[in-house]
Scaffold this motif. Sequence first.
Motif, PDB file in Angstrom:
ATOM      1  N   ASP A 209       0.831  -1.205   0.000  1.00  0.00           N
ATOM      2  CA  ASP A 209       0.000   0.000   0.000  1.00  0.00           C
ATOM      3  C   ASP A 209       0.868   1.259   0.000  1.00  0.00           C
ATOM      4  OD1 ASP A 209      -2.221  -1.625   0.072  1.00  0.00           O
ATOM      5  OD2 ASP A 209      -2.480  -1.467   2.245  1.00  0.00           O
ATOM      6  N   GLU A 210       2.039   1.182   0.655  1.00  0.00           N
ATOM      7  CA  GLU A 210       2.941   2.336   0.696  1.00  0.00           C
ATOM      8  C   GLU A 210       4.344   1.881   0.272  1.00  0.00           C
ATOM      9  OE1 GLU A 210       2.558   4.499   4.362  1.00  0.00           O
ATOM     10  OE2 GLU A 210       0.376   4.495   4.272  1.00  0.00           O
ATOM     11  N   GLU A 211       5.395   2.342   0.944  1.00  0.00           N
ATOM     12  CA  GLU A 211       6.758   2.085   0.484  1.00  0.00           C
ATOM     13  C   GLU A 211       7.145   0.611   0.597  1.00  0.00           C
ATOM     14  OE1 GLU A 211       6.800   6.239   2.433  1.00  0.00           O
ATOM     15  OE2 GLU A 211       5.999   4.251   2.918  1.00  0.00           O
ATOM     16  N   ILE A 212       7.973   0.181  -0.350  1.00  0.00           N
ATOM     17  CA  ILE A 212       8.594  -1.137  -0.242  1.00  0.00           C
ATOM     18  C   ILE A 212       9.619  -1.125   0.878  1.00  0.00           C
ATOM     19  CG2 ILE A 212      10.072  -2.819  -1.429  1.00  0.00           C
ATOM     20  CD1 ILE A 212       8.814  -1.991  -4.036  1.00  0.00           C
ATOM     21  N   VAL A 213      10.412  -0.061   0.954  1.00  0.00           N
ATOM     22  CA  VAL A 213      11.486   0.050   1.950  1.00  0.00           C
ATOM     23  C   VAL A 213      11.460   1.435   2.577  1.00  0.00           C
ATOM     24  CG1 VAL A 213      13.985   0.162   2.289  1.00  0.00           C
ATOM     25  CG2 VAL A 213      13.001  -1.643   0.858  1.00  0.00           C
ATOM     26  N   VAL A 214      11.565   1.489   3.913  1.00  0.00           N
ATOM     27  CA  VAL A 214      11.784   2.725   4.653  1.00  0.00           C
ATOM     28  C   VAL A 214      12.991   2.499   5.553  1.00  0.00           C
ATOM     29  CG1 VAL A 214      10.867   4.396   6.293  1.00  0.00           C
ATOM     30  CG2 VAL A 214       9.325   3.306   4.647  1.00  0.00           C
ATOM     31  N   ALA A 215      14.040   3.292   5.376  1.00  0.00           N
ATOM     32  CA  ALA A 215      15.262   3.147   6.185  1.00  0.00           C
ATOM     33  C   ALA A 215      15.592   4.479   6.828  1.00  0.00           C
ATOM     34  CB  ALA A 215      16.427   2.659   5.320  1.00  0.00           C
ATOM     35  N   LEU A 216      15.632   4.514   8.157  1.00  0.00           N
ATOM     36  CA  LEU A 216      15.828   5.749   8.911  1.00  0.00           C
ATOM     37  C   LEU A 216      16.941   5.561   9.940  1.00  0.00           C
ATOM     38  CD1 LEU A 216      12.054   6.407   9.751  1.00  0.00           C
ATOM     39  CD2 LEU A 216      13.315   7.290   7.785  1.00  0.00           C
ATOM     40  N   GLY A 217      17.505   6.660  10.410  1.00  0.00           N
ATOM     41  CA  GLY A 217      18.371   6.654  11.570  1.00  0.00           C
ATOM     42  C   GLY A 217      19.603   5.790  11.467  1.00  0.00           C
ATOM     43  N   GLY A 218      20.368   5.937  10.369  1.00  0.00           N
ATOM     44  CA  GLY A 218      21.617   5.206  10.246  1.00  0.00           C
ATOM     45  C   GLY A 218      21.474   3.761   9.832  1.00  0.00           C
ATOM     46  N   ALA A 219      20.274   3.315   9.466  1.00  0.00           N
ATOM     47  CA  ALA A 219      20.072   1.940   9.028  1.00  0.00           C
ATOM     48  C   ALA A 219      20.679   1.726   7.646  1.00  0.00           C
ATOM     49  CB  ALA A 219      18.587   1.605   9.005  1.00  0.00           C
ATOM     50  N   ARG A 220      21.030   0.483   7.361  1.00  0.00           N
ATOM     51  CA  ARG A 220      21.602   0.136   6.058  1.00  0.00           C
ATOM     52  C   ARG A 220      20.811  -1.029   5.473  1.00  0.00           C
ATOM     53  NH1 ARG A 220      26.631   0.778   3.550  1.00  0.00           N
ATOM     54  NH2 ARG A 220      26.932  -0.694   1.834  1.00  0.00           N
ATOM     55  N   ILE A 221      20.481  -0.928   4.172  1.00  0.00           N
ATOM     56  CA  ILE A 221      19.771  -2.004   3.496  1.00  0.00           C
ATOM     57  C   ILE A 221      20.372  -2.228   2.119  1.00  0.00           C
ATOM     58  CG2 ILE A 221      17.962  -0.365   2.760  1.00  0.00           C
ATOM     59  CD1 ILE A 221      16.037  -2.824   2.858  1.00  0.00           C
ATOM     60  N   ASP A 222      20.698  -3.467   1.818  1.00  0.00           N
ATOM     61  CA  ASP A 222      21.191  -3.873   0.506  1.00  0.00           C
ATOM     62  C   ASP A 222      20.273  -4.971  -0.015  1.00  0.00           C
ATOM     63  OD1 ASP A 222      23.396  -2.157   0.777  1.00  0.00           O
ATOM     64  OD2 ASP A 222      24.613  -3.717   1.716  1.00  0.00           O
ATOM     65  N   ILE A 223      19.760  -4.789  -1.224  1.00  0.00           N
ATOM     66  CA  ILE A 223      18.911  -5.793  -1.875  1.00  0.00           C
ATOM     67  C   ILE A 223      19.397  -5.976  -3.302  1.00  0.00           C
ATOM     68  CG2 ILE A 223      16.588  -6.366  -2.664  1.00  0.00           C
ATOM     69  CD1 ILE A 223      15.464  -4.807  -0.334  1.00  0.00           C
ATOM     70  N   ARG A 224      19.691  -7.221  -3.671  1.00  0.00           N
ATOM     71  CA  ARG A 224      20.215  -7.513  -5.005  1.00  0.00           C
ATOM     72  C   ARG A 224      19.482  -8.715  -5.598  1.00  0.00           C
ATOM     73  NH1 ARG A 224      23.458  -6.764  -1.242  1.00  0.00           N
ATOM     74  NH2 ARG A 224      23.655  -9.012  -0.878  1.00  0.00           N
TER      75      ARG A 224
END
Length: 312
Positions: A209-224
């Motif tokens: 319904d909204e974002e696939i990914v939300v990353a806040l506050g120094g978080a790290r996300i890698d998707i391949r």
Amino acid sequence: VGIEKDDLTLMGVHRDSVVIGPLEQNFRDFLPKGIAMRYEQATRLTIRDLTVRNVYDGLRLRAESWVSNVKSDSCGIGIVGFQMTSFVDSVLIEGCTALAMGIAGPGRFELTASTIRSNLGGATFLDDASVEIRDCSFLENTSGLKLQRGTVALVQDCSITDNLFVAISVTSASTVTVLNARMRGGRNGVTLQLDSTFDGSGLIMGPFDEEIVVALGGARIDIRDSDLRFGFEPAIRLGGYPTSGPTITHDFRHNYWATTDSQAIADAIHDGNDAPTIDSFVQFDPFRLQSTPTEQPSMSTLKSGYHLPRKE
């Protein structure tokens, strides 16, 4: 059932024919437990082939426990665990009114070939828990997985679908690796906060319904090597304030975005290119022009399936 003896096995004849618990649920007057280990006395417990129903704590695990072919039905919390080593296989948890699972570390917890569905809360892991989840389904709960306060998790070959809010929530310096999983439905796919880390590949994500990914506050996300299917923009939203360290670059290369237009992909990402207060960026080039294949392709097929960034 209060367990005080060491190395005890509770085994029913058939999962649906052996039921522990009252005929009706009544949590207003008392909070009954289904099967509870008493830490000081019991150090090893095996539970097989039975149902726990209409109790507040379905299974309350400590120390070392092995659970197989068990159903936790209409409980307050399906499985509760503290500082234990537990191996849970082929369980069904449904209809819980507070939480499907609540596991607190430190300790090791493995969940395989299980279904968590239609609970008012999903599965929560916290306090340095070490978690492995394989071949499981989390569906139609209010939330999927919550990893908090230093939890380290591996999620592989799972389906996390049609949960009301977030499929996977990671916070408070927790780390999760997700491999070959399907996530769709509900408000968001993955949310990260407070120096947490998400590493994923072989995923099919969205639509949400909204974002696939939300990353806040120094978080790290890698998707391949994944399929990202978005119907909401921005599909990827970065924000908040990095708590420490340099600029963060999130690796989203080699994904299929359901479009061959690089500008459309850039428009679906809200990062430091859109706001100077955001000190993190998404790298998405090169990206796939076709859905991620299920078999090993040839090198020429691989090259033809990518949009490659132009050399300056």
